[in-house]
Design a protein around this motif. Structure first.
Motif, PDB file in Angstrom:
ATOM      1  N   ALA A 287       0.874  -1.172   0.000  1.00  0.00           N
ATOM      2  CA  ALA A 287       0.000   0.000   0.000  1.00  0.00           C
ATOM      3  C   ALA A 287       0.910   1.221   0.000  1.00  0.00           C
ATOM      4  CB  ALA A 287      -0.907   0.001   1.226  1.00  0.00           C
ATOM      5  N   SER A 288       0.613   2.212  -0.833  1.00  0.00           N
ATOM      6  CA  SER A 288       1.534   3.330  -0.999  1.00  0.00           C
ATOM      7  C   SER A 288       0.806   4.665  -0.980  1.00  0.00           C
ATOM      8  CB  SER A 288       2.318   3.189  -2.313  1.00  0.00           C
ATOM      9  OG  SER A 288       1.453   3.270  -3.431  1.00  0.00           O
ATOM     10  N   CYS A 289       1.576   5.682  -0.619  1.00  0.00           N
ATOM     11  CA  CYS A 289       1.112   7.065  -0.653  1.00  0.00           C
ATOM     12  C   CYS A 289       2.222   7.894  -1.284  1.00  0.00           C
ATOM     13  CB  CYS A 289       0.797   7.559   0.758  1.00  0.00           C
ATOM     14  SG  CYS A 289       0.405   9.320   0.845  1.00  0.00           S
ATOM     15  N   LEU A 290       1.897   8.642  -2.322  1.00  0.00           N
ATOM     16  CA  LEU A 290       2.895   9.426  -3.050  1.00  0.00           C
ATOM     17  C   LEU A 290       2.391  10.850  -3.236  1.00  0.00           C
ATOM     18  CD1 LEU A 290       5.061   8.498  -6.033  1.00  0.00           C
ATOM     19  CD2 LEU A 290       3.373  10.289  -6.410  1.00  0.00           C
ATOM     20  N   ARG A 291       3.299  11.793  -3.068  1.00  0.00           N
ATOM     21  CA  ARG A 291       2.945  13.180  -3.356  1.00  0.00           C
ATOM     22  C   ARG A 291       3.477  13.525  -4.734  1.00  0.00           C
ATOM     23  NH1 ARG A 291       4.366  18.187   0.535  1.00  0.00           N
ATOM     24  NH2 ARG A 291       6.482  17.800  -0.194  1.00  0.00           N
ATOM     25  N   ARG A 292       2.575  13.791  -5.655  1.00  0.00           N
ATOM     26  CA  ARG A 292       2.966  14.059  -7.033  1.00  0.00           C
ATOM     27  C   ARG A 292       3.079  15.560  -7.269  1.00  0.00           C
ATOM     28  NH1 ARG A 292      -2.334  13.194 -10.858  1.00  0.00           N
ATOM     29  NH2 ARG A 292      -3.816  14.366  -9.605  1.00  0.00           N
ATOM     30  N   ASN A 293       3.944  15.906  -8.204  1.00  0.00           N
ATOM     31  CA  ASN A 293       4.129  17.299  -8.597  1.00  0.00           C
ATOM     32  C   ASN A 293       3.563  17.479  -9.991  1.00  0.00           C
ATOM     33  OD1 ASN A 293       5.547  17.840  -6.219  1.00  0.00           O
ATOM     34  ND2 ASN A 293       7.449  17.110  -7.124  1.00  0.00           N
ATOM     35  N   GLU A 294       2.484  18.179 -10.105  1.00  0.00           N
ATOM     36  CA  GLU A 294       1.887  18.417 -11.405  1.00  0.00           C
ATOM     37  C   GLU A 294       2.536  19.627 -12.069  1.00  0.00           C
ATOM     38  OE1 GLU A 294      -2.281  18.723 -10.613  1.00  0.00           O
ATOM     39  OE2 GLU A 294      -2.570  16.592 -11.018  1.00  0.00           O
ATOM     40  N   GLY A 296       1.214  22.248 -13.246  1.00  0.00           N
ATOM     41  CA  GLY A 296       0.662  23.513 -12.775  1.00  0.00           C
ATOM     42  C   GLY A 296       1.173  23.935 -11.417  1.00  0.00           C
ATOM     43  N   GLY A 297       1.928  23.068 -10.729  1.00  0.00           N
ATOM     44  CA  GLY A 297       2.486  23.412  -9.433  1.00  0.00           C
ATOM     45  C   GLY A 297       1.688  22.878  -8.262  1.00  0.00           C
ATOM     46  N   SER A 298       0.478  22.402  -8.489  1.00  0.00           N
ATOM     47  CA  SER A 298      -0.321  21.876  -7.386  1.00  0.00           C
ATOM     48  C   SER A 298       0.223  20.521  -6.958  1.00  0.00           C
ATOM     49  CB  SER A 298      -1.783  21.738  -7.808  1.00  0.00           C
ATOM     50  OG  SER A 298      -1.900  20.821  -8.872  1.00  0.00           O
ATOM     51  N   ARG A 299       0.013  20.196  -5.677  1.00  0.00           N
ATOM     52  CA  ARG A 299       0.495  18.933  -5.130  1.00  0.00           C
ATOM     53  C   ARG A 299      -0.663  18.216  -4.451  1.00  0.00           C
ATOM     54  NH1 ARG A 299       6.191  20.791  -2.262  1.00  0.00           N
ATOM     55  NH2 ARG A 299       7.305  21.283  -4.181  1.00  0.00           N
ATOM     56  N   GLU A 300      -0.652  16.925  -4.557  1.00  0.00           N
ATOM     57  CA  GLU A 300      -1.680  16.142  -3.896  1.00  0.00           C
ATOM     58  C   GLU A 300      -1.131  14.762  -3.587  1.00  0.00           C
ATOM     59  OE1 GLU A 300      -4.336  14.075  -7.251  1.00  0.00           O
ATOM     60  OE2 GLU A 300      -4.552  16.247  -7.165  1.00  0.00           O
ATOM     61  N   LEU A 301      -1.760  14.117  -2.638  1.00  0.00           N
ATOM     62  CA  LEU A 301      -1.359  12.770  -2.261  1.00  0.00           C
ATOM     63  C   LEU A 301      -2.079  11.761  -3.137  1.00  0.00           C
ATOM     64  CD1 LEU A 301      -1.344  13.019   1.637  1.00  0.00           C
ATOM     65  CD2 LEU A 301       0.597  13.175   0.071  1.00  0.00           C
ATOM     66  N   LEU A 302      -1.325  10.790  -3.606  1.00  0.00           N
ATOM     67  CA  LEU A 302      -1.865   9.741  -4.461  1.00  0.00           C
ATOM     68  C   LEU A 302      -1.794   8.426  -3.693  1.00  0.00           C
ATOM     69  CD1 LEU A 302      -2.877   9.280  -7.424  1.00  0.00           C
ATOM     70  CD2 LEU A 302      -0.541   8.556  -7.948  1.00  0.00           C
ATOM     71  N   TRP A 303      -2.955   7.838  -3.405  1.00  0.00           N
ATOM     72  CA  TRP A 303      -3.026   6.603  -2.638  1.00  0.00           C
ATOM     73  C   TRP A 303      -3.245   5.426  -3.580  1.00  0.00           C
ATOM     74  CZ3 TRP A 303      -2.257   6.844   2.631  1.00  0.00           C
ATOM     75  CH2 TRP A 303      -2.331   8.108   3.213  1.00  0.00           C
ATOM     76  N   GLY A 304      -2.560   4.336  -3.306  1.00  0.00           N
ATOM     77  CA  GLY A 304      -2.710   3.166  -4.168  1.00  0.00           C
ATOM     78  C   GLY A 304      -2.102   1.931  -3.547  1.00  0.00           C
ATOM     79  N   GLY A 305      -1.918   0.915  -4.364  1.00  0.00           N
ATOM     80  CA  GLY A 305      -1.351  -0.336  -3.872  1.00  0.00           C
ATOM     81  C   GLY A 305      -1.102  -1.297  -5.013  1.00  0.00           C
ATOM     82  N   ALA A 306      -0.585  -2.472  -4.663  1.00  0.00           N
ATOM     83  CA  ALA A 306      -0.268  -3.478  -5.675  1.00  0.00           C
ATOM     84  C   ALA A 306      -0.223  -4.852  -5.030  1.00  0.00           C
ATOM     85  CB  ALA A 306       1.060  -3.168  -6.360  1.00  0.00           C
ATOM     86  N   ILE A 307      -0.440  -5.858  -5.859  1.00  0.00           N
ATOM     87  CA  ILE A 307      -0.313  -7.262  -5.472  1.00  0.00           C
ATOM     88  C   ILE A 307       0.675  -7.910  -6.430  1.00  0.00           C
ATOM     89  CG2 ILE A 307      -1.499  -9.464  -5.195  1.00  0.00           C
ATOM     90  CD1 ILE A 307      -4.065  -7.940  -4.694  1.00  0.00           C
ATOM     91  N   ASP A 308       1.653  -8.602  -5.876  1.00  0.00           N
ATOM     92  CA  ASP A 308       2.668  -9.281  -6.684  1.00  0.00           C
ATOM     93  C   ASP A 308       2.608 -10.764  -6.363  1.00  0.00           C
ATOM     94  OD1 ASP A 308       4.818 -10.047  -8.192  1.00  0.00           O
ATOM     95  OD2 ASP A 308       6.119  -8.428  -7.527  1.00  0.00           O
ATOM     96  N   PHE A 309       2.187 -11.558  -7.346  1.00  0.00           N
ATOM     97  CA  PHE A 309       2.027 -12.990  -7.117  1.00  0.00           C
ATOM     98  C   PHE A 309       2.891 -13.772  -8.100  1.00  0.00           C
ATOM     99  CE2 PHE A 309      -0.111 -17.131  -7.294  1.00  0.00           C
ATOM    100  CZ  PHE A 309      -0.216 -17.409  -5.940  1.00  0.00           C
ATOM    101  N   ILE A 310       4.149 -13.915  -7.782  1.00  0.00           N
ATOM    102  CA  ILE A 310       5.146 -14.722  -8.498  1.00  0.00           C
ATOM    103  C   ILE A 310       5.351 -14.229  -9.934  1.00  0.00           C
ATOM    104  CG2 ILE A 310       5.881 -17.029  -9.191  1.00  0.00           C
ATOM    105  CD1 ILE A 310       4.288 -18.157  -6.882  1.00  0.00           C
ATOM    106  N   ILE A 311       4.349 -14.378 -10.816  1.00  0.00           N
ATOM    107  CA  ILE A 311       4.534 -14.006 -12.219  1.00  0.00           C
ATOM    108  C   ILE A 311       3.643 -12.844 -12.647  1.00  0.00           C
ATOM    109  CG2 ILE A 311       5.243 -16.334 -12.876  1.00  0.00           C
ATOM    110  CD1 ILE A 311       2.433 -16.703 -14.073  1.00  0.00           C
ATOM    111  N   LEU A 312       2.755 -12.367 -11.784  1.00  0.00           N
ATOM    112  CA  LEU A 312       1.841 -11.290 -12.149  1.00  0.00           C
ATOM    113  C   LEU A 312       1.838 -10.223 -11.069  1.00  0.00           C
ATOM    114  CD1 LEU A 312      -0.380 -10.059 -13.952  1.00  0.00           C
ATOM    115  CD2 LEU A 312      -2.044 -11.386 -12.617  1.00  0.00           C
ATOM    116  N   ARG A 313       2.046  -8.981 -11.501  1.00  0.00           N
ATOM    117  CA  ARG A 313       1.942  -7.846 -10.601  1.00  0.00           C
ATOM    118  C   ARG A 313       0.815  -6.952 -11.096  1.00  0.00           C
ATOM    119  NH1 ARG A 313       3.347  -2.542  -9.713  1.00  0.00           N
ATOM    120  NH2 ARG A 313       4.042  -2.059  -7.594  1.00  0.00           N
ATOM    121  N   LEU A 314      -0.130  -6.639 -10.211  1.00  0.00           N
ATOM    122  CA  LEU A 314      -1.262  -5.791 -10.553  1.00  0.00           C
ATOM    123  C   LEU A 314      -1.292  -4.621  -9.585  1.00  0.00           C
ATOM    124  CD1 LEU A 314      -3.772  -5.462 -12.370  1.00  0.00           C
ATOM    125  CD2 LEU A 314      -5.077  -6.690 -10.618  1.00  0.00           C
ATOM    126  N   GLY A 315      -1.167  -3.407 -10.124  1.00  0.00           N
ATOM    127  CA  GLY A 315      -1.117  -2.222  -9.279  1.00  0.00           C
ATOM    128  C   GLY A 315      -2.138  -1.181  -9.687  1.00  0.00           C
TER     129      GLY A 315
END
Length: 412
Positions: A287-294, A296-315
Motif C-alpha cells: 500500500a503506498s502514498c505518493l505526493r505528485r508534482n503536477e 501547474g504546481g499543485s500537489r496532492e497525495l496519491l493513494w494506491g497499492g499493488a499485489i505481486d504474485f510470483i509471475i503477475l503484478r497488478l497495481g
C-alpha cells in the motif's frame, strides 16, 4: 451467486479505473531515459549485496485499452498504449574458494505508441520509444566481504515525433561503478567528465541469506540510502538529493519504505510492504502514498497499492508505477514478470533477506544392514555342523539334516 457478484464488482472497478485514468504528459516520456538508467543501477545494487550466484529478471508491462493511458500533447489528448519491456541477468563463476567473477546485463525499452504491440512498434505520429542497456563485470571476495563492479550504460532514442517532443540525442554513452565493503556501498553514474547520479547506501539490516542472523535486534536495523541526481532546469543546474529509508517492522515480512527529497520537494512517497513467510519476496502486497508534482504546481497525495504474485503484478496508483510508468495514475497497471535469484541451493526474490525453503526428502541408509544382507546371501546353501556333529544345510527357510546310518528316520 456470490462469486458472480464478486466478478461483476471487479469488472466495474476495472472499467472505472480505465475510464477515469489521467493522460500522461509528453514531458514524462522525455525524462524516461534517466528513470530507466537509475532503476537498473538500483537493481544491480541489490544484486551486488551478495555479488555471487545468479539473478534473472524479465517482465512485460502493458495496458490493454487504448484509452487507459492516453497521451496529452499541445494538440490535445491521443489514444494509445504506454509500455515497458525489461530484463536483467547476472551470473558468476567461482575462481577459487573465496573469489567470484560475475557478468551482468540489464535492458529496458519503454515509451508510448498509437498501437499495441509485443516486439515491433507501430511508430505512430505521436510515438516516443527509447531504451537503456547496461552491462558490466563484477568481482566479489567472500573472505573480506567486498564487491566491485563497473561497466557502461547505453541510452538510445528509437523514435520521437518532432511534432510534440523536443530535440533529443539519438545515443548517449555513460559509465558506472559500484563498490561495496560489508554493509556500505557507493555507486555512481557518469557522462563524460560529470556525474549523473551518486548513491551512498548503508544496509544495516542483518540478512540470513548473506550470512547474517535470521532473528533478533540486528534484523530491525534500518537500510539507508542517499542519492544525488544531476538535473537541468532551463539550462541551469537543479540538482537534488533523495533520501530513502527501508525499515523492517515485523520478522522481515512487514517493511516500511519512505523517501524524501531536499532541498526542495519534501516528502516523496511512503510504502508499506508485506511479504508472506516462506516465499522470500516472491509474493508481496503493498500500500503506498505518493505526493505528485503536477505541471501547474499543485500537489496532492496519491493513494494506491499493488499485489505481486510470483509471475503477475497488478497495481493501482502505486508509487512504483507512478515513478516508472510516466506518472501513470487512475488506472490498473499489469506486469507479467519473473525475477528470481540464487546463491548455491538458495532461491529468493529481489531484495530478500532469507531464502525460500526448498522441500527435499532425504532417505537414510544403514550400511551395516546392507552388509548383513549380503553376508546372509553368501551363506545360503553352505553346510554347517551342529553340536552333535551332524551336517545342516539351510536354504530359503527349509532345513535338511544328514544323519548317520544307525539312526531311524520318520519316527517309529
Amino acid at each position: 451467486m456470490k462469486k458472480g457478484l464478486n466478478k461483476l464488482f471487479f469488472l466495474l472497478a476495472l472499467a472505472a479505473g480505465v475510464a477515469y485514468a489521467d493522460p500522461i504528459p509528453t514531458e514524462a516520456l522525455t525524462q524516461g531515459g534517466l528513470v530507466m538508467r537509475d532503476r537498473q543501477l538500483r537493481d544491480i545494487g541489490l544484486v551486488m549485496r551478495g555479488g555471487r550466484g545468479g539473478f534473472f529478471d524479465i517482465g512485460y508491462t502493458f495496458t490493454p485499452s487504448s484509452e487507459q493511458l492516453q497521451l496529452k500533447s499541445k494538440y490535445g489528448v491521443h489514444d494509445g498504449f504506454a509500455f515497458r519491456h525489461h530484463y536483467g541477468i547476472f551470473g558468476s563463476w567461482v575462481l577459487d574458494s573465496v573469489s567470484h567473477l560475475g557478468f551482468l546485463t540489464w535492458y529496458d525499452r519503454a515509451g508510448w505508441d498509437s498501437q499495441d504491440f509485443f516486439f515491433f512498434p507501430h511508430y505512430g505520429k505521436f510515438a516516443h520509444i527509447s531504451s537503456a542497456f547496461t552491462w558490466g563485470f563484477s568481482y566479489t571476495n567472500t573472505k573480506y566481504d567486498v564487491t566491485a563492479a563497473l561497466g557502461l550504460q547505453h541510452q538510445n532514442l528509437e523514435l520521437a515525433s518532432k511534432r510534440v517532443y523536443p530535440n533529443e540525442s539519438d545515443s548517449l554513452l555513460f559509465y558506472w561503478g559500484h563498490a561495496r565493503y560489508k554493509n556500505i556501498s557507493i555507486q555512481g553514474s557518469f557522462y563524460r567528465n560529470s556525474f549523473q547520479t551518486l548513491r551512498l547506501s548503508l544496509d544495516l539490516e542483518s540478512r540470513e541469506l548473506y550470512g547474517g542472523v535470521g532473528s533478533g535486534y540486528k534484523t530491525y536495523l534500518p537500510n539507508l540510502s542517499a542519492t544525488i541526481y544531476r538535473r537541468k532546469n532551463n539550462g541551469d543546474d537543479d540538482n537534488f538529493v533523495r533520501l530513502n529509508l527501508e525499515q523492517n517492522l515485523y520478522e522481515q515480512q512487514l517493511y516500511a519504505d519512505v523517501s524524501y527529497d531536499f532541498p526542495k520537494g519534501g516528502f516523496h512517497s511512503a510504502i508499506l510492504k508485506y511479504y508472506p513467510a516462506n516465499f522470500s519476496r516472491l509474493i508481496g502486497f503493498e500500500a503506498s502514498c505518493l505526493r505528485r508534482n503536477e505541471i501547474g504546481g499543485s500537489r496532492e497525495l496519491l493513494w494506491g497499492g499493488a499485489i505481486d504474485f510470483i509471475i503477475l503484478r497488478l497495481g493501482y496508483n502505486s508509487a512504483f508505477d507512478y515513478d516508472n510508468m510516466f506518472g501513470a495514475k487512475g488506472t490498473f497497471i499489469a506486469e507479467i514478470h519473473i525475477d528470481v535469484g540464487s546463491i548455491g541451493s538458495n532461491r529468493f526474490g529481489r531484495g530478500a533477506a532469507k531464502a525460500a525453503p526448498m522441500e527435499t526428502t532425504q532417505k537414510s541408509r544403514d550400511p551395516n544392514k546392507g552388509l548383513n544382507y549380503r553376508s546372509e546371501l553368501r551363506n545360503i546353501g553352505t553346510p554347517t555342523v551342529d553340536a552333535q556333529g551332524n551336517k545342516v544345510i539351510e536354504a530359503k527357510g527349509i532345513r535338511y539334516e544328514k544323519v548317520d546310518g544307525s539312526a531311524t528316520q520318520g519316527g517309529n
